[in-house]
Design a protein around this motif. Structure first.
Motif, PDB file in Angstrom:
ATOM      1  N   VAL A   1       1.869   8.014  12.011  1.00 60.30           N
ATOM      2  CA  VAL A   1       3.291   8.346  12.094  1.00 60.30           C
ATOM      3  C   VAL A   1       4.108   7.415  11.213  1.00 60.30           C
ATOM      4  O   VAL A   1       4.956   7.856  10.429  1.00 60.30           O
ATOM      5  CB  VAL A   1       3.761   8.288  13.561  1.00 60.30           C
ATOM      6  CG1 VAL A   1       5.257   8.498  13.645  1.00 60.30           C
ATOM      7  CG2 VAL A   1       3.040   9.329  14.376  1.00 60.30           C
ATOM      8  N   ALA A   2       3.824   6.095  11.321  1.00 61.83           N
ATOM      9  CA  ALA A   2       4.590   5.141  10.522  1.00 61.83           C
ATOM     10  C   ALA A   2       4.423   5.452   9.033  1.00 61.83           C
ATOM     11  O   ALA A   2       5.415   5.510   8.291  1.00 61.83           O
ATOM     12  CB  ALA A   2       4.121   3.716  10.827  1.00 61.83           C
ATOM     13  N   GLY A   3       3.186   5.682   8.589  1.00 64.55           N
ATOM     14  CA  GLY A   3       2.934   5.936   7.163  1.00 64.55           C
ATOM     15  C   GLY A   3       3.600   7.217   6.685  1.00 64.55           C
ATOM     16  O   GLY A   3       4.292   7.224   5.663  1.00 64.55           O
ATOM     17  N   THR A   4       3.411   8.297   7.436  1.00 62.67           N
ATOM     18  CA  THR A   4       3.940   9.593   6.987  1.00 62.67           C
ATOM     19  C   THR A   4       5.462   9.565   6.939  1.00 62.67           C
ATOM     20  O   THR A   4       6.074   9.956   5.939  1.00 62.67           O
ATOM     21  CB  THR A   4       3.479  10.707   7.937  1.00 62.67           C
ATOM     22  OG1 THR A   4       2.098  10.549   8.172  1.00 62.67           O
ATOM     23  CG2 THR A   4       3.746  12.057   7.343  1.00 62.67           C
ATOM     24  N   VAL A   5       6.091   9.104   8.030  1.00 61.48           N
ATOM     25  CA  VAL A   5       7.563   9.127   8.084  1.00 61.48           C
ATOM     26  C   VAL A   5       8.147   8.169   7.057  1.00 61.48           C
ATOM     27  O   VAL A   5       9.155   8.472   6.423  1.00 61.48           O
ATOM     28  CB  VAL A   5       8.048   8.834   9.512  1.00 61.48           C
ATOM     29  CG1 VAL A   5       9.550   8.817   9.566  1.00 61.48           C
ATOM     30  CG2 VAL A   5       7.512   9.877  10.465  1.00 61.48           C
ATOM     31  N   THR A   6       7.475   7.012   6.845  1.00 58.66           N
ATOM     32  CA  THR A   6       7.951   6.098   5.814  1.00 58.66           C
ATOM     33  C   THR A   6       7.881   6.756   4.439  1.00 58.66           C
ATOM     34  O   THR A   6       8.803   6.630   3.630  1.00 58.66           O
ATOM     35  CB  THR A   6       7.106   4.804   5.813  1.00 58.66           C
ATOM     36  OG1 THR A   6       7.128   4.246   7.114  1.00 58.66           O
ATOM     37  CG2 THR A   6       7.654   3.803   4.832  1.00 58.66           C
ATOM     38  N   ALA A   7       6.766   7.452   4.170  1.00 56.47           N
ATOM     39  CA  ALA A   7       6.629   8.116   2.869  1.00 56.47           C
ATOM     40  C   ALA A   7       7.768   9.109   2.658  1.00 56.47           C
ATOM     41  O   ALA A   7       8.381   9.160   1.582  1.00 56.47           O
ATOM     42  CB  ALA A   7       5.278   8.834   2.792  1.00 56.47           C
ATOM     43  N   ILE A   8       8.082   9.893   3.710  1.00 54.44           N
ATOM     44  CA  ILE A   8       9.158  10.881   3.588  1.00 54.44           C
ATOM     45  C   ILE A   8      10.496  10.173   3.382  1.00 54.44           C
ATOM     46  O   ILE A   8      11.264  10.507   2.475  1.00 54.44           O
ATOM     47  CB  ILE A   8       9.210  11.769   4.849  1.00 54.44           C
ATOM     48  CG1 ILE A   8       7.933  12.607   4.946  1.00 54.44           C
ATOM     49  CG2 ILE A   8      10.428  12.672   4.815  1.00 54.44           C
ATOM     50  CD1 ILE A   8       7.777  13.314   6.267  1.00 54.44           C
TER      51      ILE A   8
ATOM     52  N   MET B   1       0.856  -1.189   0.000  1.00 55.20           N
ATOM     53  CA  MET B   1       0.000   0.000   0.000  1.00 55.20           C
ATOM     54  C   MET B   1       0.879   1.220   0.000  1.00 55.20           C
ATOM     55  O   MET B   1       1.998   1.176   0.513  1.00 55.20           O
ATOM     56  CB  MET B   1      -0.816   0.008   1.284  1.00 55.20           C
ATOM     57  CG  MET B   1      -2.288   0.058   1.041  1.00 55.20           C
ATOM     58  SD  MET B   1      -3.119   0.373   2.567  1.00 55.20           S
ATOM     59  CE  MET B   1      -3.979   1.821   2.077  1.00 55.20           C
ATOM     60  N   ASP B   2       0.367   2.303  -0.550  1.00 53.35           N
ATOM     61  CA  ASP B   2       1.110   3.558  -0.472  1.00 53.35           C
ATOM     62  C   ASP B   2       1.239   3.958   1.007  1.00 53.35           C
ATOM     63  O   ASP B   2       0.260   3.881   1.747  1.00 53.35           O
ATOM     64  CB  ASP B   2       0.355   4.621  -1.255  1.00 53.35           C
ATOM     65  CG  ASP B   2       1.118   5.914  -1.294  1.00 53.35           C
ATOM     66  OD1 ASP B   2       2.092   5.986  -2.038  1.00 53.35           O
ATOM     67  OD2 ASP B   2       0.753   6.836  -0.543  1.00 53.35           O
ATOM     68  N   PRO B   3       2.442   4.384   1.443  1.00 53.79           N
ATOM     69  CA  PRO B   3       2.595   4.744   2.864  1.00 53.79           C
ATOM     70  C   PRO B   3       1.606   5.822   3.307  1.00 53.79           C
ATOM     71  O   PRO B   3       1.088   5.767   4.431  1.00 53.79           O
ATOM     72  CB  PRO B   3       4.029   5.258   2.931  1.00 53.79           C
ATOM     73  CG  PRO B   3       4.725   4.675   1.769  1.00 53.79           C
ATOM     74  CD  PRO B   3       3.707   4.455   0.709  1.00 53.79           C
TER      75      PRO B   3
ATOM     76  N   ALA C   1      -1.129   5.973   6.406  1.00 54.38           N
ATOM     77  CA  ALA C   1      -1.337   7.101   7.319  1.00 54.38           C
ATOM     78  C   ALA C   1      -2.801   7.518   7.331  1.00 54.38           C
ATOM     79  O   ALA C   1      -3.378   7.813   8.383  1.00 54.38           O
ATOM     80  CB  ALA C   1      -0.454   8.275   6.902  1.00 54.38           C
ATOM     81  N   ALA C   2      -3.426   7.537   6.147  1.00 52.89           N
ATOM     82  CA  ALA C   2      -4.828   7.953   6.063  1.00 52.89           C
ATOM     83  C   ALA C   2      -5.727   6.986   6.822  1.00 52.89           C
ATOM     84  O   ALA C   2      -6.660   7.398   7.522  1.00 52.89           O
ATOM     85  CB  ALA C   2      -5.254   8.044   4.602  1.00 52.89           C
ATOM     86  N   ILE C   3      -5.434   5.677   6.703  1.00 51.13           N
ATOM     87  CA  ILE C   3      -6.235   4.696   7.431  1.00 51.13           C
ATOM     88  C   ILE C   3      -6.071   4.900   8.935  1.00 51.13           C
ATOM     89  O   ILE C   3      -7.031   4.798   9.715  1.00 51.13           O
ATOM     90  CB  ILE C   3      -5.830   3.268   7.002  1.00 51.13           C
ATOM     91  CG1 ILE C   3      -6.328   3.031   5.573  1.00 51.13           C
ATOM     92  CG2 ILE C   3      -6.412   2.234   7.944  1.00 51.13           C
ATOM     93  CD1 ILE C   3      -5.903   1.737   4.978  1.00 51.13           C
TER      94      ILE C   3
END
Lengths: 139, 536
Positions: free
Chosen positions: A122-129, A64-66, A70-72
């Motif tokens: 946090v996991a999704g956003t920081v992973t995306a960055i 899934m897109d990181p 985060a959105a979920i």
């Protein structure tokens, strides 16, 4: 960075960090820890894996897109805030039930649902960055 | 909390609100909760194969309509019953965070939701500049969540949090496009706003240090009576932070530099909502919580207001770019609202609130119309386009009405609040402030008339030789079809009708603004809804 030692160790390290991140998340209710720091640990695991195996391998493994993750998480947290509506309580009131498992009773709460949401945000956003930065570096 | 049973009920009652909450009170948080959860759901959806822009776009309009419905419900309830409060997680203020909706907050939140819906409808007809998966819709919802949160929160630190939420969402919107110019605009916008919110945070910390509370109702009760509080310093810090947000005179340069770069719907949304959040925060924090220091700072604020108005007016006179033009109209309007705040009288505050509410619709319509005009003319340059009146007479008529409203000419909506503020200024003998309002109105009239003559009445000029213009957006502008879609005209027409309606029938809005202003001057109802039985 791309030594044999690092590439061999990275998957084990990443797996260990992911398990530890969940441990920190669940421990966080009464002791130091919680969703925010757990999410950061999880994101570091993905970042290490990205350095060792390449960003595209991590993206494939995540499925899934990181930012979608985060959105979920945000959705889960909002849902946790909304649950008290059903019990005529104000927004964000903590709700508790005791789950009777085979050996023990486990208290489960909407607070924990909120914290899991924070973990995912946090996991999704920081992973995306982190992945975006690593991608640029390999170009 | 698993050990709730161990605490005596009497003790618990002092810390928590135990009474059941009627379901309709959830309307107080619904204007924030619905767009927040909806925006998150849309971000999660947009990467699903097969979902695509169309579904996300349709869902966003549905969710915004739902938010608008919740806002209408909240507004009607607040008008009927007065200020309403919901405490988060049952924890009682001043320690728990309260959401308090009074007339001012509910009215601003209602108009913001309506504006966001119109902007989202407009987006449907816009050609996307980015990849299909990255439409602006989720950010519209998150932005609205931040704006509504700022309007409805009853806690000054929570206000800061909502400022950050809307800042993050607006970064996302600004940086969506691939253009260098857009990133440049986003950077200027981002840096200055970050500086502004940091100052705000410093001021909040200082408030907590000296008073020990962050709840607005608690502050409204205790701050005026406290001695030895550096109140003027606090007020000045807040004034500076909110001025940055609102684009008032010495710190307004980021606005014309950033607001013409994104797509039309984004620019219009920003212009309609973001600066109003700054003005709202001034009304709430300075007028309601710190009336005494506001009195001392009123001359300074009046000078800032006059400078802002004149800067905006002169900018309109000098600007050649159709897309940058409304930015100066916006700045001049900010000056007008600041003048109302500086006057520190019921008439002034009423005028500022009235101006803020009508300006949301006006700025949305003005931005959409002028970006659309630049697209139809094939160039944003006033001196190169032209001939719009001959080709689109109805659209041009609409723009003329908007220009009249922006200049503050009767019978359009800008006239009434300006009249109120001028009268309030003359009442206390501040003839120079009244003069500045009138002079800036004169500048706007002349400048907008000039723009109208050049871009609309002037016969169409031959297109410039190809390969000369340095602007990258220009080729894309002229390549688009030369007709007006329904999704373009509908939001424009609704906003313009609102502007004309407020102008022709101002009584209801005037009454509402007056009530909201008296709620700020005497926050007894506000305090009473947070602390039942307390005497301010």
């Amino acid at each position: 960075m791309n030594t044999l030692i690092f590439r061999t160790i990275a998957p084990f390290l990443a797996a260990l960090m992911l398990v530890f991140s969940v441990f920190v998340l669940l421990r966080g209710h009464n002791e130091p820890g919680g969703g925010f720091i757990g999410g950061l640990i999880a994101a570091s695991a993905f970042a290490i894996q990205g350095l060792a195996q390449g960003v595209s391998a991590v993206r494939r493994a995540l499925k899934m897109d990181p930012l979608g993750i985060a959105a979920i998480g945000l959705l889960l947290s909002a849902l946790a805030g909304f649950l008290p509506f059903l019990g005529a309580m104000p927004f964000m009131t903590g709700l508790w039930i005791d789950l009777n498992l085979v050996a023990d009773t486990v208290p489960v709460s909407s607070v924990m649902l909120f914290d899991i949401g924070v973990y995912l945000v946090v996991a999704g956003t920081v992973t995306a960055i982190a992945l975006a930065l690593e991608e640029k570096e390999t170009d | 909390m698993a050990s709730t049973a161990a605490v005596s009920p009497a003790l618990l009652e002092q810390a928590m609100s135990i009474a059941p909450v009627p379901p309709e009170h959830w309307l107080i948080v619904a204007p924030v909760l619905v767009p927040l959860a909806g925006g998150a759901a849309l971000i999660a959806l947009r990467h699903r194969p097969g979902a695509g822009r169309a579904l996300v776009g349709r869902l966003s309009i549905l969710l915004l309509a739902l938010t608008l419905a919740a806002n209408i419900g909240l507004f009607l309830m607040v008008v009927e019953k007065g200020a309403l409060t919901m405490v988060m997680g049952r924890w009682l203020p001043p320690f728990g965070i309260a959401f308090t909706a009074d007339r001012l907050g509910a009215a601003f939140s209602l108009s913001a939701a309506a504006i966001a819906l119109l902007a989202a409808i407009f987006t449907r007809g816009e050609a996307g500049t980015g990849a299909p998966a990255y439409g602006p819709e989720p950010f519209h919802l998150l932005l609205l969540a931040g704006v509504s949160g700022a309007f409805l929160t009853g806690d000054i630190f929570n206000l800061y949090v909502w400022f950050e939420v809307l800042l993050i969402a607006s970064f996302g919107l600004l940086a969506l496009g691939p253009d260098r110019a857009e990133l440049d605009g986003a950077l200027k916008y981002g840096f200055l706003n970050l500086a502004g919110t940091t100052l705000f945070l410093v001021a909040v910390g200082l408030v907590y240090g000296v008073t020990g509370t962050l709840n607005m109702a608690d502050l409204a009760m205790r701050l005026p009576a406290m001695e030895g509080v550096p109140a003027v310093t606090l007020a000045a810090l807040f004034l500076f932070a909110f001025s940055m947000k609102a684009a008032a005179f010495p710190v307004q340069f980021w606005l014309p530099a950033a607001y013409h770069t994104p797509r039309a719907s984004t620019a219009a949304l920003f212009a309609a909502l973001l600066t109003k959040v700054g003005v709202y925060a001034m009304l709430r924090v300075l007028v309601m919580l710190m009336p005494a220091p506001l009195e001392e700072l009123s001359l300074l604020i009046a000078a800032i207001a006059a400078a802002t108005m004149l800067f905006g007016g002169l900018g309109v006179l000098a600007e050649r770019d159709l897309r940058r033009l409304p930015g100066f109209v916006l700045i001049s309007g900010i000056g007008t609202m600041l003048a109302g705040i500086a006057l520190h009288s019921p008439g002034g505050a009423t005028g500022a609130i009235f101006y803020g509410l009508q300006s949301m619709a006006l700025m949305l319509a003005l931005y959409l119309a002028l970006f659309e005009a630049a697209r139809l003319a094939g160039t944003p340059d006033l001196m190169k386009g032209g001939g719009l009146y001959a080709r689109h007479p109805l659209f041009s008529g609409l723009v003329l009405a908007l220009f009249f409203a922006a200049a503050g000419l009767p019978p359009f909506s800008g006239f009434w609040p300006k009249a109120l503020i001028v009268k309030a200024a003359l009442d206390i003998g501040a003839w120079w402030l009244a003069g500045a309002v009138l002079l800036s109105g004169f500048f706007l009239t002349v400048g907008l008339a000039r723009a109208y003559m050049l871009a609309f009445w002037h016969p169409q000029r031959p297109p410039a030789p190809v390969g000369r213009g340095p602007q990258t957006g220009q080729a894309a502008l002229s390549a688009r079809p030369q007709k007006l879609a329904l999704t373009t005209i509908l939001p424009l027409a609704v906003a313009a009708l609102a502007v004309i309606g407020f102008g022709l029938f101002p009584e209801r809005l005037l009454q509402l603004s007056g009530d909201a202003a008296s709620g700020l001057a005497d926050p007894a109802a506000y305090v009473g809804s947070v602390f039942p039985g307390a005497k301010p």
